[in-house]
Enzyme design. Structure first.
Site, PDB file in Angstrom:
ATOM      1  N   ASN A   6      40.192  -5.595  -5.396  1.00 33.29           N
ATOM      2  CA  ASN A   6      41.245  -4.593  -5.558  1.00 33.29           C
ATOM      3  C   ASN A   6      42.018  -4.483  -4.235  1.00 33.29           C
ATOM      4  OD1 ASN A   6      42.545  -2.039  -5.344  1.00 33.29           O
ATOM      5  ND2 ASN A   6      41.431  -1.339  -7.140  1.00 33.29           N
ATOM      6  N   HIS A   9      44.691  -0.973  -1.311  1.00 33.66           N
ATOM      7  CA  HIS A   9      44.778  -0.341   0.010  1.00 33.66           C
ATOM      8  C   HIS A   9      45.537  -1.167   1.044  1.00 33.66           C
ATOM      9  CE1 HIS A   9      42.887   3.098  -1.499  1.00 33.66           C
ATOM     10  NE2 HIS A   9      41.809   2.453  -1.870  1.00 33.66           N
ATOM     11  N   HIS A  42      45.924  -1.139  -9.114  1.00 31.72           N
ATOM     12  CA  HIS A  42      46.088   0.100  -9.883  1.00 31.72           C
ATOM     13  C   HIS A  42      47.525   0.560  -9.685  1.00 31.72           C
ATOM     14  CE1 HIS A  42      44.490   4.473 -10.694  1.00 31.72           C
ATOM     15  NE2 HIS A  42      45.523   4.167 -11.446  1.00 31.72           N
ATOM     16  N   ARG A  44      49.659   3.378 -10.159  1.00 32.72           N
ATOM     17  CA  ARG A  44      49.653   4.796 -10.517  1.00 32.72           C
ATOM     18  C   ARG A  44      51.037   5.214 -10.944  1.00 32.72           C
ATOM     19  NH1 ARG A  44      45.851   8.502  -8.861  1.00 32.72           N
ATOM     20  NH2 ARG A  44      43.912   7.544  -8.189  1.00 32.72           N
ATOM     21  N   ARG A  48      52.030   5.415  -5.708  1.00 32.73           N
ATOM     22  CA  ARG A  48      51.756   5.802  -4.307  1.00 32.73           C
ATOM     23  C   ARG A  48      51.316   4.627  -3.443  1.00 32.73           C
ATOM     24  NH1 ARG A  48      45.953   8.860  -4.741  1.00 32.73           N
ATOM     25  NH2 ARG A  48      47.045  10.291  -6.110  1.00 32.73           N
ATOM     26  N   GLU A  69      45.026  -1.913 -13.550  1.00 31.99           N
ATOM     27  CA  GLU A  69      44.512  -0.581 -13.893  1.00 31.99           C
ATOM     28  C   GLU A  69      45.695   0.355 -14.085  1.00 31.99           C
ATOM     29  OE1 GLU A  69      42.076   0.746 -10.697  1.00 31.99           O
ATOM     30  OE2 GLU A  69      40.617  -0.839 -10.946  1.00 31.99           O
ATOM     31  N   THR A 100      40.323   7.436  -7.936  1.00 30.41           N
ATOM     32  CA  THR A 100      39.860   7.751  -9.289  1.00 30.41           C
ATOM     33  C   THR A 100      38.504   8.443  -9.193  1.00 30.41           C
ATOM     34  OG1 THR A 100      40.856   5.625  -9.836  1.00 30.41           O
ATOM     35  CG2 THR A 100      39.668   6.744 -11.589  1.00 30.41           C
ATOM     36  N   GLU A 152      33.993  -0.759 -18.063  1.00 30.98           N
ATOM     37  CA  GLU A 152      33.731  -0.821 -16.616  1.00 30.98           C
ATOM     38  C   GLU A 152      32.943   0.421 -16.237  1.00 30.98           C
ATOM     39  OE1 GLU A 152      36.970  -1.501 -13.829  1.00 30.98           O
ATOM     40  OE2 GLU A 152      35.699  -0.846 -12.166  1.00 30.98           O
ATOM     41  N   HIS A 192      33.647   0.749  -8.132  1.00 32.06           N
ATOM     42  CA  HIS A 192      33.999   1.974  -7.416  1.00 32.06           C
ATOM     43  C   HIS A 192      32.938   2.324  -6.380  1.00 32.06           C
ATOM     44  CE1 HIS A 192      35.927   5.700  -6.354  1.00 32.06           C
ATOM     45  NE2 HIS A 192      36.963   5.306  -7.063  1.00 32.06           N
TER      46      HIS A 192
END
Ligand code: PXP
Length: 256
Positions: A6, A9, A42, A44, A48, A69, A100, A152, A192
């Protein structure tokens, strides 16, 4: 076992200055060179970190596969259908959360309705689908009833467990949920809060076929580069089944 990285970041750092670096598209190329089996992003609703531009470019450049996602909001489903990722994972989304916070609350009728509508559209469009859920029997059963391809399992409680006893208990919950999901014909994913230090027991669960890991790998990449950070995580994940049975014996990779 597939390791999906992922890269949200990387975009978080870019957005801290609202500029054009570091570019998650470059990060994805390097993550693939480091052995990632897929790239997770992801998008959003407030964009963001990952933006529409990122989704569009990644869809054209990622050579492995994208796990997108999104929430079950119809606009996000439109975006997914236009992008055609290899897989969509539906996640809950709250504006004020840092990350999340939990799995989809499938006991809520309105959540189920919204997830069901999103799944129908995604499956009509030929997309593989996964639901991000807490590792409990009801969530697994609801995932099956809703017709998703995969579940998941949220590993956050496992990752945040205070001591060995709690952690062992959370691992048991994950294992039981994985068994139940597999018996129901669902593919089992997990993610996660997984790190270089805590990933081995989860990666060793025999029924888990995909891990989604972000923050820990991107954090390490600040020091060693993303290609190496991914390669090290991949080595740990692939060696996990052999190591898990000797908990005290985990040997960090060279240079760790
Ligand atoms: N899986 C899902 C569904 C997520 O929402 C996230 C965080 O975006 C992850 C996995 C990765 O979590 P982490 O960044 O803690 O590794």
């Amino acid at each position: 076992m597939r390791l999906y990285i992922n890269i949200d970041h990387v975009a978080t750092v870019r957005q801290a200055r609202m500029t054009d670096e570091p570019d998650p598209v470059r990060a994805a190329v390097l993550a693939e060179l480091g052995g990632a089996d897929g790239i997770t992003i992801h998008h959003r609703q407030d964009a963001r970190h990952i933006s529409k531009r990122d989704v569009d470019l990644l869809a054209r450049t990622v050579r492995t596969g994208i796990n997108l996602e999104i929430s079950s909001n119809p606009e996000m489903v439109d975006l997914a259908l236009a992008t055609r990722p290899m897989q969509v994972t539906l996640v809950p989304e709250k504006r004020e959360e840092v990350t999340t916070e939990g799995g989809l609350n499938l006991t809520s009728e309105s959540v189920r309705r919204s997830v069901s509508a999103a799944l129908e559209r995604l499956m009509d469009g030929g997309t593989r689908t996964s639901l991000f859920i807490d590792p409990d029997p009801e969530s697994v059963d609801r995932t099956k009833d809703l017709g998703a391809h995969a579940a998941e399992l949220h590993t956050g409680e496992y990752a945040n467990a205070a001591g060995d006893e709690d952690r062992a208990e959370e691992l048991e919950r994950l294992e039981a949920a994985a068994r139940r999901a597999d018996a129901a014909g669902l593919a089992v994913h997990a993610g996660h809060g997984l790190t270089y230090e805590n990933v081995v027991p989860v990666a060793a669960l025999p029924l888990v076929e995909e891990l989604n890991i972000g923050h820990s790998v991107v954090s390490r990449s600040v020091f060693v580069g993303i290609e190496r950070a991914v390669r090290e995580m991949k080595e740990i994940v692939m060696a996990a089944p052999a190591r898990a049975h000797r908990p005290g014996e985990w040997v960090p990779p060279i240079g760790f």
